[in-house]
Design an enzyme around this catalytic site. Structure first.
Site, PDB file in Angstrom:
ATOM      1  CE1 TYR A   1      -6.704   2.912  -0.559  1.00 39.57           C
ATOM      2  CE2 TYR A   1      -4.327   3.081  -0.284  1.00 39.57           C
ATOM      3  CZ  TYR A   1      -5.434   2.407  -0.767  1.00 39.57           C
ATOM      4  OH  TYR A   1      -5.279   1.224  -1.417  1.00 39.57           O
TER       5      TYR A   1
ATOM      6  CB  CYS B   1     -14.658   2.886 -13.908  1.00 37.25           C
ATOM      7  SG  CYS B   1     -15.617   4.416 -13.802  1.00 37.25           S
TER       8      CYS B   1
ATOM      9  CD  GLU C   1      -2.923  -0.944  -0.118  1.00 31.25           C
ATOM     10  OE1 GLU C   1      -2.949   0.144  -0.724  1.00 31.25           O
ATOM     11  OE2 GLU C   1      -3.575  -1.937  -0.460  1.00 31.25           O
TER      12      GLU C   1
ATOM     13  CG  ASP D   1      -8.313   4.044  -4.460  1.00 31.61           C
ATOM     14  OD1 ASP D   1      -9.544   3.925  -4.533  1.00 31.61           O
ATOM     15  OD2 ASP D   1      -7.541   3.515  -5.269  1.00 31.61           O
TER      16      ASP D   1
ATOM     17  CB  CYS E   1     -23.085   4.218 -14.801  1.00 23.31           C
ATOM     18  SG  CYS E   1     -21.869   5.560 -14.760  1.00 23.31           S
TER      19      CYS E   1
ATOM     20  CB  CYS F   1     -18.714  -1.004 -16.741  1.00 28.62           C
ATOM     21  SG  CYS F   1     -19.027  -0.481 -15.040  1.00 28.62           S
TER      22      CYS F   1
ATOM     23  CB  CYS G   1     -19.108   2.239 -20.543  1.00 29.58           C
ATOM     24  SG  CYS G   1     -18.412   3.776 -19.870  1.00 29.58           S
TER      25      CYS G   1
END
Length: 309
Positions: free
Chosen positions: A139, A212, A56, A157, A228, A222, A219
DNA sequence: AACCCGGGGGC
DNA sequence: GCCCCAGGGTT
């Protein structure tokens, strides 16, 4: 300005409108993740609090592709916080290599030392305890708590922000800086069950990273395109575009620092002033950059040159 | 809230 | 050339 995806399909009346109910989103993202997630090493079954924490920190502003090899070498060299805490700073900076923002490497080592000193060498599970470690912000604390330990935490994030902004707000991109309203909303759509919450967070992050995306979202691939709001509205442009500022790079102190530290990092021992003069010829800026590198603990000054600490 | 902090790769 | 990337710390 974010380009609209190819073949936009603005709001045609859907006979079966898929409302953006969290439960629907949770299921759709979980199924998509199960089928499409990348096989990243810090997601393996043998991941530890430490291996996740290292990933991270490295992933803060650095793309996955560049982190992965460095992460492998890092965990091989320092498999526990105690190992890193005992390592020479010079070794740590060389292992960090060109990931960028090298102060992260120092903070990670400081965090390891704090984990050894105050937490018996074990990466904490508690959000506030994680948050108190050097280099661990909101985060990263949430990501470690959720991804390493399965605790319920709001992981917010740049990917999560973008996906939620598009799906739920109908805007192309989130505001330049994180707002409290975003955090409240992210908490509201987080599944109640801790394990489900962690799956949701990693899933929506992965969706933002692979589908995305900021520039050219896919899309058609997705799982939540039907729900959306941005898509339904016909992909309106980024309402915050006028407020975004690109950080300059060429000729800045940041570039000077990077080049100078790089010259010392790639060399061994003391690098003479004359060599650094070649690395960054402009004297005033060079001296300023070297002074800040020393102040940051990234370099030490020697008789007629500089070296890694 | 604004600013500083690296570096590389995609487009 | 511009933009983006699993942000955090300082002022």
């Amino acid at each position: 300005m974010t380009a609209a995806p190819h073949s936009p399909r603005p709001a045609s009346p859907d006979p079966h409108p898929t409302a953006a109910h969290p439960a629907h989103l949770h299921r759709a993202v979980a199924e998509w993740y199960a089928a499409h997630a990348r096989d990243l090493p810090w997601r393996a079954a043998d991941a530890t609090g430490w291996s996740v924490l290292v990933s991270e920190v490295m992933l803060q502003q650095t793309p996955v592709a560049r982190v992965e090899p460095v992460w492998r070498a890092w965990l091989a060299a320092w498999p526990t916080p105690a190992d890193l805490a005992a390592a020479p700073v010079a070794d740590v900076l060389r292992a960090w290599g060109r990931l960028g923002y090298p102060r992260r490497a120092l903070r990670l080592r400081d965090a390891a030392a704090a984990i050894v000193a105050a937490h018996d060498g074990e990466v904490p599970l508690d959000l506030d305890t994680l948050r108190a470690l050097p280099g661990i912000g909101e985060y990263t604390a949430a990501a470690v708590a959720a991804f390493a330990y399965g605790r319920r935490a709001v992981v917010l994030d740049t990917n999560v922000r973008r996906v939620l902004t598009r799906v739920l707000d109908g805007e192309a991109l989130p505001a330049p800086s994180l707002t409290s309203a975003e955090r409240t909303r992210a908490a509201a759509v987080l599944p109640r069950d801790p394990a489900a919450a962690a799956r949701w967070s990693v899933g929506i992050m992965e969706l933002g990273a692979l589908v995305c995306t900021a520039r050219a979202p896919s899309c058609t691939a997705c799982p939540v395109a039907g729900a959306c709001a941005w898509r339904a509205a016909g992909y309106p442009p980024d309402p915050h575009a006028h407020r975004r500022r690109v950080q300059a790079w060429h000729g800045t102190d940041r570039q000077a620092r990077g080049r100078l530290l790089g010259a010392v990092r790639e060399a061994g021992g003391v690098v003479p002033d004359a060599v650094l003069g070649l690395a960054w010829p402009e004297a005033e800026q060079r001296e300023r950059a070297l002074a800040t590198l020393v102040a940051d603990g990234l370099l030490v000054s020697r008789d007629d040159g500089y070296a890694l600490p």
